[in-house]
Write a protein that holds these residues in place. Structure first.
Motif, PDB file in Angstrom:
ATOM      1  N   GLU A 178     -45.364  56.333 -73.765  1.00 26.85           N
ATOM      2  CA  GLU A 178     -46.119  55.177 -74.232  1.00 26.85           C
ATOM      3  C   GLU A 178     -46.038  55.078 -75.749  1.00 26.85           C
ATOM      4  OE1 GLU A 178     -50.205  52.912 -72.960  1.00 26.85           O
ATOM      5  OE2 GLU A 178     -49.595  54.755 -71.968  1.00 26.85           O
ATOM      6  N   TYR A 179     -45.771  53.854 -76.209  1.00 27.12           N
ATOM      7  CA  TYR A 179     -45.726  53.553 -77.628  1.00 27.12           C
ATOM      8  C   TYR A 179     -47.013  52.825 -77.984  1.00 27.12           C
ATOM      9  CZ  TYR A 179     -40.855  54.682 -76.871  1.00 27.12           C
ATOM     10  OH  TYR A 179     -39.691  55.322 -76.514  1.00 27.12           O
ATOM     11  N   LEU A 180     -47.746  53.351 -78.950  1.00 26.82           N
ATOM     12  CA  LEU A 180     -49.041  52.804 -79.341  1.00 26.82           C
ATOM     13  C   LEU A 180     -48.978  52.261 -80.761  1.00 26.82           C
ATOM     14  CD1 LEU A 180     -51.318  55.860 -78.353  1.00 26.82           C
ATOM     15  CD2 LEU A 180     -50.490  54.035 -76.852  1.00 26.82           C
ATOM     16  N   HIS A 181     -49.657  51.141 -80.965  1.00 22.70           N
ATOM     17  CA  HIS A 181     -49.909  50.629 -82.314  1.00 22.70           C
ATOM     18  C   HIS A 181     -51.414  50.641 -82.513  1.00 22.70           C
ATOM     19  CE1 HIS A 181     -45.852  48.493 -81.988  1.00 22.70           C
ATOM     20  NE2 HIS A 181     -45.733  49.507 -82.838  1.00 22.70           N
ATOM     21  N   LEU A 182     -51.835  51.193 -83.642  1.00 22.88           N
ATOM     22  CA  LEU A 182     -53.259  51.337 -83.936  1.00 22.88           C
ATOM     23  C   LEU A 182     -53.618  50.626 -85.228  1.00 22.88           C
ATOM     24  CD1 LEU A 182     -52.088  54.266 -82.733  1.00 22.88           C
ATOM     25  CD2 LEU A 182     -54.497  54.801 -82.859  1.00 22.88           C
ATOM     26  N   VAL A 183     -54.896  50.299 -85.348  1.00 19.18           N
ATOM     27  CA  VAL A 183     -55.437  49.722 -86.564  1.00 19.18           C
ATOM     28  C   VAL A 183     -56.690  50.509 -86.938  1.00 19.18           C
ATOM     29  CG1 VAL A 183     -56.855  47.973 -85.371  1.00 19.18           C
ATOM     30  CG2 VAL A 183     -56.106  47.573 -87.725  1.00 19.18           C
ATOM     31  N   LYS A 184     -56.886  50.686 -88.229  1.00 23.12           N
ATOM     32  CA  LYS A 184     -58.082  51.382 -88.695  1.00 23.12           C
ATOM     33  C   LYS A 184     -59.201  50.361 -88.854  1.00 23.12           C
ATOM     34  CE  LYS A 184     -59.754  54.677 -92.066  1.00 23.12           C
ATOM     35  NZ  LYS A 184     -59.414  55.424 -93.284  1.00 23.12           N
ATOM     36  N   THR A 185     -60.284  50.572 -88.142  1.00 24.00           N
ATOM     37  CA  THR A 185     -61.442  49.690 -88.184  1.00 24.00           C
ATOM     38  C   THR A 185     -62.591  50.417 -88.893  1.00 24.00           C
ATOM     39  OG1 THR A 185     -62.512  50.447 -86.148  1.00 24.00           O
ATOM     40  CG2 THR A 185     -60.716  48.827 -85.903  1.00 24.00           C
ATOM     41  N   PRO A 186     -63.687  49.734 -89.171  1.00 29.92           N
ATOM     42  CA  PRO A 186     -64.839  50.432 -89.749  1.00 29.92           C
ATOM     43  C   PRO A 186     -65.353  51.563 -88.854  1.00 29.92           C
ATOM     44  CG  PRO A 186     -65.091  48.066 -90.015  1.00 29.92           C
ATOM     45  CD  PRO A 186     -63.895  48.278 -89.125  1.00 29.92           C
ATOM     46  N   ASP A 187     -65.057  51.489 -87.543  1.00 34.19           N
ATOM     47  CA  ASP A 187     -65.487  52.519 -86.593  1.00 34.19           C
ATOM     48  C   ASP A 187     -64.430  53.584 -86.328  1.00 34.19           C
ATOM     49  OD1 ASP A 187     -68.015  51.300 -86.198  1.00 34.19           O
ATOM     50  OD2 ASP A 187     -67.069  49.856 -84.844  1.00 34.19           O
ATOM     51  N   GLY A 188     -63.300  53.503 -87.011  1.00 34.29           N
ATOM     52  CA  GLY A 188     -62.232  54.471 -86.812  1.00 34.29           C
ATOM     53  C   GLY A 188     -60.966  53.816 -86.281  1.00 34.29           C
ATOM     54  N   TRP A 189     -59.978  54.642 -85.971  1.00 31.75           N
ATOM     55  CA  TRP A 189     -58.696  54.154 -85.462  1.00 31.75           C
ATOM     56  C   TRP A 189     -58.852  53.670 -84.027  1.00 31.75           C
ATOM     57  CZ3 TRP A 189     -54.521  53.315 -88.387  1.00 31.75           C
ATOM     58  CH2 TRP A 189     -54.501  53.901 -89.651  1.00 31.75           C
ATOM     59  N   ARG A 190     -58.249  52.494 -83.716  1.00 35.01           N
ATOM     60  CA  ARG A 190     -58.307  51.913 -82.377  1.00 35.01           C
ATOM     61  C   ARG A 190     -56.917  51.439 -81.975  1.00 35.01           C
ATOM     62  NH1 ARG A 190     -62.296  54.301 -82.945  1.00 35.01           N
ATOM     63  NH2 ARG A 190     -64.439  53.579 -82.787  1.00 35.01           N
ATOM     64  N   ILE A 191     -56.621  51.587 -80.696  1.00 40.08           N
ATOM     65  CA  ILE A 191     -55.326  51.165 -80.151  1.00 40.08           C
ATOM     66  C   ILE A 191     -55.377  49.663 -79.887  1.00 40.08           C
ATOM     67  CG2 ILE A 191     -53.703  51.431 -78.244  1.00 40.08           C
ATOM     68  CD1 ILE A 191     -54.973  54.316 -77.909  1.00 40.08           C
ATOM     69  N   VAL A 192     -54.431  48.942 -80.504  1.00 42.59           N
ATOM     70  CA  VAL A 192     -54.362  47.489 -80.381  1.00 42.59           C
ATOM     71  C   VAL A 192     -53.314  47.070 -79.352  1.00 42.59           C
ATOM     72  CG1 VAL A 192     -53.849  45.349 -81.627  1.00 42.59           C
ATOM     73  CG2 VAL A 192     -55.068  47.187 -82.765  1.00 42.59           C
ATOM     74  N   GLN A 193     -52.169  47.780 -79.341  1.00 40.60           N
ATOM     75  CA  GLN A 193     -51.078  47.432 -78.431  1.00 40.60           C
ATOM     76  C   GLN A 193     -50.481  48.705 -77.849  1.00 40.60           C
ATOM     77  OE1 GLN A 193     -48.555  43.923 -80.011  1.00 40.60           O
ATOM     78  NE2 GLN A 193     -48.782  45.343 -81.717  1.00 40.60           N
ATOM     79  N   THR A 194     -50.048  48.605 -76.582  1.00 46.91           N
ATOM     80  CA  THR A 194     -49.267  49.695 -76.001  1.00 46.91           C
ATOM     81  C   THR A 194     -48.141  49.100 -75.180  1.00 46.91           C
ATOM     82  OG1 THR A 194     -50.197  50.106 -73.800  1.00 46.91           O
ATOM     83  CG2 THR A 194     -51.472  50.917 -75.680  1.00 46.91           C
ATOM     84  N   PHE A 195     -47.048  49.827 -75.108  1.00 45.32           N
ATOM     85  CA  PHE A 195     -45.895  49.465 -74.291  1.00 45.32           C
ATOM     86  C   PHE A 195     -45.444  50.758 -73.632  1.00 45.32           C
ATOM     87  CE2 PHE A 195     -41.374  47.741 -74.082  1.00 45.32           C
ATOM     88  CZ  PHE A 195     -41.695  46.776 -73.131  1.00 45.32           C
ATOM     89  N   TRP A 196     -45.307  50.759 -72.303  1.00 49.85           N
ATOM     90  CA  TRP A 196     -45.079  52.029 -71.619  1.00 49.85           C
ATOM     91  C   TRP A 196     -44.135  51.896 -70.427  1.00 49.85           C
ATOM     92  CZ3 TRP A 196     -46.442  53.016 -66.500  1.00 49.85           C
ATOM     93  CH2 TRP A 196     -47.244  52.037 -65.883  1.00 49.85           C
ATOM     94  N   GLN A 197     -43.628  53.044 -70.002  1.00 47.30           N
ATOM     95  CA  GLN A 197     -42.870  53.201 -68.765  1.00 47.30           C
ATOM     96  C   GLN A 197     -43.222  54.558 -68.165  1.00 47.30           C
ATOM     97  OE1 GLN A 197     -38.630  52.813 -69.674  1.00 47.30           O
ATOM     98  NE2 GLN A 197     -38.633  50.867 -68.596  1.00 47.30           N
ATOM     99  N   PHE A 198     -42.964  54.673 -66.850  1.00 49.95           N
ATOM    100  CA  PHE A 198     -43.057  55.977 -66.205  1.00 49.95           C
ATOM    101  C   PHE A 198     -41.933  56.847 -66.745  1.00 49.95           C
ATOM    102  CE2 PHE A 198     -45.083  53.337 -62.900  1.00 49.95           C
ATOM    103  CZ  PHE A 198     -46.285  54.037 -62.773  1.00 49.95           C
ATOM    104  N   THR A 199     -42.164  58.150 -66.827  1.00 46.55           N
ATOM    105  CA  THR A 199     -41.116  59.042 -67.300  1.00 46.55           C
ATOM    106  C   THR A 199     -39.986  59.143 -66.294  1.00 46.55           C
ATOM    107  OG1 THR A 199     -42.327  60.947 -66.460  1.00 46.55           O
ATOM    108  CG2 THR A 199     -42.616  60.420 -68.781  1.00 46.55           C
ATOM    109  N   GLU A 200     -40.312  58.992 -65.035  1.00 50.38           N
ATOM    110  CA  GLU A 200     -39.308  58.970 -63.964  1.00 50.38           C
ATOM    111  C   GLU A 200     -39.526  57.729 -63.136  1.00 50.38           C
ATOM    112  OE1 GLU A 200     -39.181  62.568 -61.694  1.00 50.38           O
ATOM    113  OE2 GLU A 200     -39.412  63.803 -63.471  1.00 50.38           O
ATOM    114  N   SER A 201     -38.488  57.286 -62.453  1.00 49.51           N
ATOM    115  CA  SER A 201     -38.643  56.110 -61.594  1.00 49.51           C
ATOM    116  C   SER A 201     -39.601  56.463 -60.455  1.00 49.51           C
ATOM    117  CB  SER A 201     -37.306  55.681 -60.998  1.00 49.51           C
ATOM    118  OG  SER A 201     -36.464  55.223 -62.031  1.00 49.51           O
ATOM    119  N   PRO A 202     -40.658  55.642 -60.267  1.00 45.38           N
ATOM    120  CA  PRO A 202     -41.566  55.904 -59.145  1.00 45.38           C
ATOM    121  C   PRO A 202     -40.861  55.711 -57.819  1.00 45.38           C
ATOM    122  CG  PRO A 202     -42.222  53.913 -60.339  1.00 45.38           C
ATOM    123  CD  PRO A 202     -41.035  54.490 -61.032  1.00 45.38           C
ATOM    124  N   SER A 203     -41.202  56.507 -56.850  1.00 40.55           N
ATOM    125  CA  SER A 203     -40.551  56.416 -55.531  1.00 40.55           C
ATOM    126  C   SER A 203     -41.189  55.335 -54.695  1.00 40.55           C
ATOM    127  CB  SER A 203     -40.686  57.734 -54.783  1.00 40.55           C
ATOM    128  OG  SER A 203     -40.149  58.761 -55.563  1.00 40.55           O
TER     129      SER A 203
END
Length: 122
Positions: free
Chosen positions: A97-122
Motif C-alpha cells: 500500500e502506498y500512502l499519502h499523508l498530511v500533517k494536521t493540527p491533530d497530527g499526521w493523517r492518511i489522505v490517500q491510499t493505493f493498494w494491491q494484494f501481495t499475491e493474486s487472490p485465489s
C-alpha cells in the motif's frame, strides 16, 4: 518523537488497527477526506471504487482484517517528507500500500491510499 516516527506510527495505527479490528486506531490514522483505491491485478484495466473514511471504519467495525492477521512483520518505509506532506510504502503479508499523508493540527493523517494484494487472490 521525530516527524518520521510520527508518520510511521500513523501508518502502523492504520495497519495494526485493521488487523486488530481496532476502530479507534484506524479512525485516528485517517483524514476525514480519505480516498482509498485499489488496482486489480489485471494489467491496470480495473480500478476499485474509492473508499471513504466512513466506509473503512464500517469494515473495521465488521471485523476488518482479523482473518488476515499473521505474525509477519509490517514494513513501513517513509519515502519522503516535505513540510506538511509525506509519502509512505507499507508492506505486509497480504498488502502493498502506498500512502499519502498530511500533517494536521491533530497530527499526521492518511489522505490517500493505493493498494494491491501481495499475491493474486485465489
Amino acid at each position: 518523537m521525530s516527524e518520521e516516527e510520527s508518520i510511521r506510527r500513523t501508518a502502523l495505527d492504520y495497519f495494526e488497527g485493521w488487523y486488530d479490528a481496532d476502530e479507534d486506531r484506524v479512525a485516528r490514522a485517517l483524514h476525514p477526506e480519505l480516498a482509498k483505491r485499489w488496482a486489480e491485478q489485471d494489467g491496470g484495466r480495473t480500478l476499485g471504487r474509492v473508499l471513504s473514511k466512513q466506509m473503512m471504519l464500517d469494515f473495521v467495525r465488521q471485523g476488518g482484517g482479523l482473518e488476515d492477521r499473521t505474525q509477519d512483520p509490517i514494513d513501513v518505509s517513509v519515502v519522503d517528507v516535505h513540510r506538511d506532506i509525506a509519502s509512505v510504502v507499507v508492506r505486509s503479508a497480504q498488502y502493498r500500500e502506498y500512502l499519502h499523508l498530511v500533517k494536521t493540527p491533530d497530527g499526521w493523517r492518511i489522505v490517500q491510499t493505493f493498494w494491491q494484494f501481495t499475491e493474486s487472490p485465489s
